[in-house]
Design an enzyme around this catalytic site. Sequence first.
Site, PDB file in Angstrom:
ATOM      1  CG  ASP A  13      -1.689   1.211   1.487  1.00  0.00           C
ATOM      2  OD1 ASP A  13      -1.518   2.195   0.745  1.00  0.00           O
ATOM      3  OD2 ASP A  13      -2.498   1.195   2.429  1.00  0.00           O
ATOM      4  CG  ASP A  54      -5.421   0.648   1.230  1.00  0.00           C
ATOM      5  OD1 ASP A  54      -5.339  -0.592   1.247  1.00  0.00           O
ATOM      6  OD2 ASP A  54      -5.337   1.347   2.260  1.00  0.00           O
ATOM      7  CG  ASP A 133      -7.633  -3.318   1.854  1.00  0.00           C
ATOM      8  OD1 ASP A 133      -6.543  -3.190   2.445  1.00  0.00           O
ATOM      9  OD2 ASP A 133      -8.389  -2.354   1.602  1.00  0.00           O
ATOM     10  CE1 TYR A 230      -0.837  -3.946  13.534  1.00  0.00           C
ATOM     11  CE2 TYR A 230      -1.144  -2.315  11.816  1.00  0.00           C
ATOM     12  CZ  TYR A 230      -1.324  -3.596  12.294  1.00  0.00           C
ATOM     13  OH  TYR A 230      -1.975  -4.501  11.524  1.00  0.00           O
ATOM     14  CE  LYS A 233      -4.538  -5.534  12.266  1.00  0.00           C
ATOM     15  NZ  LYS A 233      -3.891  -6.486  13.168  1.00  0.00           N
ATOM     16  CG  ASP A 288     -11.524   3.134   6.914  1.00  0.00           C
ATOM     17  OD1 ASP A 288     -12.211   3.903   6.205  1.00  0.00           O
ATOM     18  OD2 ASP A 288     -10.524   3.504   7.555  1.00  0.00           O
TER      19      ASP A 288
END
Length: 379
Positions: A13, A54, A133, A230, A233, A288
């Site tokens: 991404d 994305d 995703d 982080y 994901k 999202d």
Amino acid sequence: MSEKVTVSVIKADVGSVVGHSRPHPAMMSKCGEMLADGVKQGTIEDYYVTRVGDDINLIMTHRKGENNKDVHGLAWNAFMEATKLAKKMKLYAAGQDLLTDAFSGNVKGAGPGSAEMEFVERGSEPLLFFMADKTEPAAYSLPLSKIFLDPFTTTGLVIDARAKKGFDVEIHDVIDSKRVVMSSPEETLSILSLLGDTTRYAIKRINSRAGIGPAAVVSTDKLNMTAGKYVGKDDPVCICRSQSGLPAVGEFLQPYMTPMIVAGWMRGSHHGALYPCSVDNSDPTYFDGPPRICCLGFQLNNGRLQGIEPMNSKTGVHEPIDFFKGQEWDDVRNESVKICKMIRQHGPFMPAILSPDEMEYTSRPEVLKELTKRFEKLE
Ligand code: 13P
Ligand code: 13P
Ligand code: MG
Ligand code: MG
């Protein structure tokens, strides 16, 4: 031709239009140009540039084996160029998954995810590319368990003599970077005992025990661990070979008829129900998400991706079959949204949010710090 072929998917991404929704088409075209050049240079044999939400997914075939520095370098450069465009357009999270300025020969640990398999191409070689995703590698553990371990999903495990020999399952402990290979059907219940903990264990690879070679491989690069903090994901991919001693195409698709609850949507911090859809329908349009899963299919033809050649194609790039496009998947999509709405009723409470260790965002350390003096010991 008996020379081995390698199928690689490298994904990242590197920025999207309006939050975490969709890479700009110019970014995809740029990647296409770079990979077309890679074919001319002899780095790869063929390619297809696609996306889920994305994430840009580069599907590539070549003769250079797994972890090849030229192939990984080509993908890295394509993502760098796409990032430049994303930055120019001030897209959201431009360059999100490129965690280093200096490429060291392999995308592992550098941010992008990769799934690769090398094998001898069979007389006919149907391939499936699953792409997700807003979720994590362990999202594939439940469907792959059903496909390879459950005869009520894959009748082939009973009626195809070679599939009946079983499969070797390589499981990764994604927190402690360890792996173990276990065999089905003998160790099925022990395999499930590990995989049930989706916060730690994920299937990396599945191999035929009938000598056919790799049957499935998943990208298990845990971005949060890689970056030390982080940054999104993993949004993992899974490459599968099918038919003739392996699960049939339809057996691979079957588990996705049930919406499975996975971790990773909204701020990487929520549980939601997996939503199978076409690539065109993969923009996350509700909270999202819901976490999307797409499945594209190609035949391999002497190392090239054989799909449908579009009329008037200038590039010669073939189009795949988009398996989750059809209306037979509407029911599960509707069910996924229903489940997501129900989970959303829980707002910031578990199980809508992930367990504390898995949260991408948390304000708790600060809150606890402020409360240090106000907390009193109970009698
Ligand atoms: P065909 O007889 O159409 O080749 O299909 C065989 C098969 O295995 C379908 O799952
Ligand atoms: P991605 O991992 O797809 O970039 O999404 C991040 C996120 O937090 C969406 O809410
Ligand atoms: Mg994003
Ligand atoms: Mg994503």
